[in-house]
Scaffold this motif. Structure first.
Motif, PDB file in Angstrom:
ATOM      1  N   ASP A 300       0.833  -1.207   0.000  1.00 46.12           N
ATOM      2  CA  ASP A 300       0.000   0.000   0.000  1.00 46.12           C
ATOM      3  C   ASP A 300       0.868   1.258   0.000  1.00 46.12           C
ATOM      4  O   ASP A 300       1.536   1.567   0.990  1.00 46.12           O
ATOM      5  N   ASP A 301       0.857   1.997  -1.100  1.00 48.02           N
ATOM      6  CA  ASP A 301       1.566   3.274  -1.167  1.00 48.02           C
ATOM      7  C   ASP A 301       0.593   4.441  -1.308  1.00 48.02           C
ATOM      8  O   ASP A 301       0.993   5.554  -1.654  1.00 48.02           O
ATOM      9  N   SER A 302      -0.681   4.188  -1.004  1.00 47.87           N
ATOM     10  CA  SER A 302      -1.717   5.195  -1.265  1.00 47.87           C
ATOM     11  C   SER A 302      -1.797   6.272  -0.200  1.00 47.87           C
ATOM     12  O   SER A 302      -2.413   7.316  -0.429  1.00 47.87           O
ATOM     13  N   GLU A 303      -1.216   6.050   0.971  1.00 54.17           N
ATOM     14  CA  GLU A 303      -1.417   6.962   2.087  1.00 54.17           C
ATOM     15  C   GLU A 303      -0.226   7.882   2.361  1.00 54.17           C
ATOM     16  O   GLU A 303      -0.275   8.702   3.278  1.00 54.17           O
ATOM     17  N   HIS A 304       0.848   7.740   1.598  1.00 55.63           N
ATOM     18  CA  HIS A 304       2.015   8.561   1.892  1.00 55.63           C
ATOM     19  C   HIS A 304       2.733   8.946   0.614  1.00 55.63           C
ATOM     20  O   HIS A 304       2.558   8.333  -0.436  1.00 55.63           O
ATOM     21  N   ASP A 305       3.534   9.965   0.722  1.00 54.89           N
ATOM     22  CA  ASP A 305       4.481  10.332  -0.321  1.00 54.89           C
ATOM     23  C   ASP A 305       5.705  10.902   0.382  1.00 54.89           C
ATOM     24  O   ASP A 305       5.736  11.036   1.618  1.00 54.89           O
ATOM     25  N   ALA A 306       6.728  11.236  -0.385  1.00 60.43           N
ATOM     26  CA  ALA A 306       7.983  11.695   0.216  1.00 60.43           C
ATOM     27  C   ALA A 306       7.775  12.971   1.021  1.00 60.43           C
ATOM     28  O   ALA A 306       8.372  13.149   2.096  1.00 60.43           O
ATOM     29  N   GLU A 307       6.924  13.858   0.550  1.00 57.84           N
ATOM     30  CA  GLU A 307       6.698  15.122   1.243  1.00 57.84           C
ATOM     31  C   GLU A 307       6.029  14.893   2.594  1.00 57.84           C
ATOM     32  O   GLU A 307       6.399  15.517   3.605  1.00 57.84           O
TER      33      GLU A 307
END
Length: 579
Positions: A300-307
């Motif tokens: 699951d990569d839907s809840e975060h980003d690098a920022e």
């Protein structure tokens, strides 16, 4: 434990079998249980213990099984994303990973590698595979295989396309995939672990607590303190239970929904903070570890980003409303063991997630602060092995040095030991074993209440039996028994509710301690604390966050106590070079 050089680049099934066998044999397992040995708490029930185990296809092993579970909705066909963690150096080329059906046929899939072993050799730490699964009665069995090139690639899709509302209105994946606990533990995704043995007292304790802690706490923001999602993900790693993964995934999505994305990451704006309690500047609710575990275990990569991650880490660096953290250089300075430990955990997990050396630098700086605090306390009262600080300020009162009690919170210090343990796994910092064993010695000398002397004034919950242990709510090498007892009377009744997490620092001290008499004392203490795993203690429901504080870091204690005493000082687990 094997190092990266222990994993030769063999091809196909022989390579996989030898590697996994070596990893598992290096952990002195007493046996393990899969999801089949636990009562199901979900509509998609786990299989009973006597269900025959299907034979793995030729290019995989039983430990490489994937079971896809319908999580929300209906239908016999579903798109699914699965995270597959790997030990260091096992998988270097993502094109060598395939998804197979139960008959051994390759399933068209999309595969990428969102996390690498940044602290080691940049091999794949977690792969993410996407494919279409066929379900029968809500489940479908697949396998993953390595060593041969993938021949059926398909385009991937945004994870968000898989999300649908569940009964509580939380958007979760329509399907979740479980892996075998033997693989999950050997992958080191949650550090070294052993699969929960059938009948294991600690695993039964977690399972009993889960009966009352499982319900999503939507009305109490304090129920999320000490990181509920990570606690559940780690319970899944040791057991492979779908209901644990299901609860972890739901809790993760709920938790991340309240992370503040806009603004600047310092007070009073506090981007990166957690807003459920309307207090985004309270950094003790800001955790990066669940992002790492969700990405590694579900893809699951839907809840975060690098920022977003950077804002969370930067908020910790500014301290939110607690003020900018730094060295402990004044005895009149506010300090809590919880804040110090959780801040270290957040920064080292951010490095593990992203590989950004800036985060690694933050973590190393925090270790230095703790090292100097423990070794050279500015109160000039000597080094007793604790992170001694002010009771007045710890409780947010005004500092009154004439009436202060210099000491430490044993149970809150578990957060420091957990942070140091995670950082040692990444950096191999030689100061960390010294710090952990020093605290273990402090606990044996000053941390525990003599139960033989409190029969007429017993602060314990009777659930752990007549020999149940209890640590001082506020321990001190400086204060009189009378002063400590007064604090226990006012704040420490039933502080043995923290016994379960205190097993972890004592087990870690055993793992690193080279003096046989000391390590034997630590072992005896861990054995005595095991009475707190009783079903009666597990059924105590005074506060939901107890599930988190007991279990977020405690699972590794099982592995630690299966190692030879003092073996951590020569362990290859941390024998590698970080940037």
């Amino acid at each position: 434990m094997p190092t990266e050089s222990s994993f030769p680049r063999w091809e196909g099934r022989r390579r996989t079998l030898v590697v996994i066998g070596f990893v598992l044999l290096s952990l002195p397992l007493l046996g393990w249980s899969t999801s089949h040995s636990h009562k199901s708490h979900t509509p998609t029930a786990t299989k009973p213990a006597d269900t025959p185990v299907a034979q793995a296809p030729a290019d995989a092993t039983a430990e490489q099984k994937i079971v896809v579970h319908r999580n929300v909705g209906e239908g016999d066909e579903v798109k699914v994303t699965v995270g597959i963690p790997f030990p260091p150096s096992m998988l270097r080329d993502i094109h060598q990973l395939r998804i197979l059906d139960a008959a051994g046929n390759e399933v068209p899939s999309h595969v990428d590698a969102p996390i690498l072993w940044y602290a080691r050799d940049r091999s794949v730490r977690a792969a993410r595979a996407q494919f279409t699964a066929q379900l029968v009665k809500g489940e479908g069995t697949y396998y993953f295989a390595i060593g041969k090139p993938r021949t059926h690639d398909i385009p991937g899709w945004p994870y968000v396309q898989e999300l649908v509302p569940d009964a509580q209105g939380v958007r979760v994946a329509a399907a979740l995939a479980t892996l075998e606990p033997a693989w999950l533990c050997a992958s080191l995704i949650a550090g070294p672990q052993v699969p929960a043995a059938k009948g294991e007292a600690y695993a039964n304790y977690v399972s009993t607590q889960f009966d009352w802690a499982r319900k999503l706490p939507v009305d109490d923001h304090t129920a999320w303190l000490f990181d509920r999602p990570s606690t559940l993900f780690k319970a899944y790693v040791r057991t492979g239970r779908f209901d644990y993964l299901q609860a972890a995934d739901q809790s993760y999505h709920f938790y991340m929904k309240y992370i503040k994305r806009d603004g600047m990451p310092f007070s009073p704006f506090c981007a990166g903070g957690w807003t459920m309690g309307k207090e985004p500047c309270d950094v003790k609710y800001v955790y990066v570890e669940p992002i790492l575990l969700a990405l590694a275990l579900t893809g699951d990569d839907s809840e975060h980003d690098a920022e977003t991650v950077d804002k969370m880490v930067t908020l910790w660096q500014h301290g939110g409303w607690a003020g900018t953290p730094g060295p402990y250089d004044n005895p009149g300075e506010h300090f809590t063991e919880r804040q110090a430990g959780l801040g270290l955990l957040a920064t080292i997990n951010a490095y593990d997630l992203t590989g950004m050396t800036r985060y690694l630098g933050y973590a190393r700086e925090r270790v230095t602060w703790l090292y100097d605090h423990q070794r050279n306390n500015p109160d000039k009262l000597g080094n007793d092995g604790s992170w001694r600080n002010s009771w007045n300020l710890h409780e947010d009162d005004s500092w009154n040095p004439q009436h202060d009690v210099r000491g430490t919170s044993p149970w809150m210090t578990e957060n420091i030991i957990d942070g140091l343990w995670h950082t040692w796994l990444v950096t191999g910092d030689p100061r960390i074993p010294e710090m952990i064993t020093a605290f273990g010695r402090y606990m044996e000398r000053y941390g525990w209440i003599d139960i033989s002397g409190i029969a007429s004034h017993d602060w314990r919950n009777p659930c752990s039996g007549p020999q149940g242990q209890i640590a001082w709510y506020w321990a001190s090498s400086q204060a009189s028994h009378q002063k400590l007892a007064a604090i226990e009377d006012s704040d420490g009744w039933y502080s043995d509710a923290h016994n379960v997490e205190l097993v972890m620092p004592m087990a870690a001290a055993y793992y690193f301690e080279r003096d046989p008499a000391q390590s034997e004392a630590f072992k005896r203490r861990v054995e005595a604390l095991a009475s707190s795993y009783s079903t009666e203690c597990a059924q105590v429901t005074g506060t939901t966050r107890r599930f988190n504080w007991n279990n977020r870091g405690a699972g590794v204690a099982v592995w630690l106590m299966q190692q030879p005493a003092g073996s951590g000082t020569t362990s290859p687990l941390a024998m590698h070079t970080t940037p």
